[in-house]
Design a protein around this motif. Structure first.
Motif, PDB file in Angstrom:
ATOM      1  N   PHE A   1       0.390  -1.273   0.241  1.00  0.00           N
ATOM      2  CA  PHE A   1       0.303   0.098   0.012  1.00  0.00           C
ATOM      3  C   PHE A   1       0.460   1.125   0.378  1.00  0.00           C
ATOM      4  O   PHE A   1       0.486   2.514  -0.777  1.00  0.00           O
ATOM      5  CB  PHE A   1      -1.215  -0.359   1.408  1.00  0.00           C
ATOM      6  N   ARG A   2       2.164   1.073   0.882  1.00  0.00           N
ATOM      7  CA  ARG A   2       2.899   2.324   0.974  1.00  0.00           C
ATOM      8  C   ARG A   2       3.920   2.282  -0.252  1.00  0.00           C
ATOM      9  O   ARG A   2       3.880   3.694  -1.077  1.00  0.00           O
ATOM     10  CB  ARG A   2       3.994   2.474   2.249  1.00  0.00           C
ATOM     11  N   GLN A   3       3.543   1.724  -0.859  1.00  0.00           N
ATOM     12  CA  GLN A   3       4.521   1.563  -2.439  1.00  0.00           C
ATOM     13  C   GLN A   3       3.763   1.609  -3.602  1.00  0.00           C
ATOM     14  O   GLN A   3       4.353   2.402  -4.475  1.00  0.00           O
ATOM     15  CB  GLN A   3       5.434   0.587  -2.189  1.00  0.00           C
ATOM     16  N   ASP A   4       2.205   1.740  -3.817  1.00  0.00           N
ATOM     17  CA  ASP A   4       1.715   1.768  -4.331  1.00  0.00           C
ATOM     18  C   ASP A   4       1.752   3.186  -4.858  1.00  0.00           C
ATOM     19  O   ASP A   4       0.691   4.375  -4.027  1.00  0.00           O
ATOM     20  CB  ASP A   4       0.424   1.148  -4.449  1.00  0.00           C
ATOM     21  N   GLU A   5       2.275   3.713  -6.018  1.00  0.00           N
ATOM     22  CA  GLU A   5       1.802   5.509  -6.098  1.00  0.00           C
ATOM     23  C   GLU A   5       0.595   5.466  -7.411  1.00  0.00           C
ATOM     24  O   GLU A   5       0.737   7.145  -7.662  1.00  0.00           O
ATOM     25  CB  GLU A   5       2.611   5.382  -6.625  1.00  0.00           C
ATOM     26  N   SER A   6       0.026   4.961  -7.545  1.00  0.00           N
ATOM     27  CA  SER A   6      -1.169   5.022  -8.558  1.00  0.00           C
ATOM     28  C   SER A   6      -2.133   6.011  -8.191  1.00  0.00           C
ATOM     29  O   SER A   6      -2.348   6.945  -9.139  1.00  0.00           O
ATOM     30  CB  SER A   6      -1.411   4.005  -9.102  1.00  0.00           C
TER      31      SER A   6
END
Length: 77
Positions: A8-13
C-alpha cells in the motif's frame, strides 16, 4: 498483513492520478483565461468591421454606384 501495508505504501498510482488531475485543472484555467481575452478582442474587431460595413452600405444607397445599366424606366416630363 505487513506485506499488504508495504504494498500500500509503495503503490503510487493514486498519487499519479491526482497529479494528472491537477495538471488538467491548471491547463483548463489557463485556456479559459486565454480564450476570455481572445473573445474580448474578437468582439471589438467584429464591432469595428460591422460599423465600417454599415457605413459603406449607407453611403452606397444614397447615390453614386458604378451603374452600367441601359435605363428602361419611365422618364420625367
Amino acid at each position: 498483513m505487513i506485506k499488504l501495508i508495504k504494498n500500500f505504501r509503495q503503490d503510487e498510482s493514486g498519487a499519479t492520478a491526482i497529479e494528472y488531475g491537477l495538471i488538467a485543472a491548471l491547463v483548463s484555467v489557463a485556456a479559459i483565461g486565454a480564450l476570455g481575452s481572445l473573445g474580448d478582442s474578437l468582439g471589438t474587431m467584429f464591432e469595428s468591421v460591422s460599423g465600417k460595413l454599415s457605413g459603406a452600405v449607407a453611403s452606397g444607397t444614397t447615390g453614386g454606384g458604378t451603374g452600367g445599366g441601359t435605363g428602361g424606366g419611365t422618364t420625367s416630363p
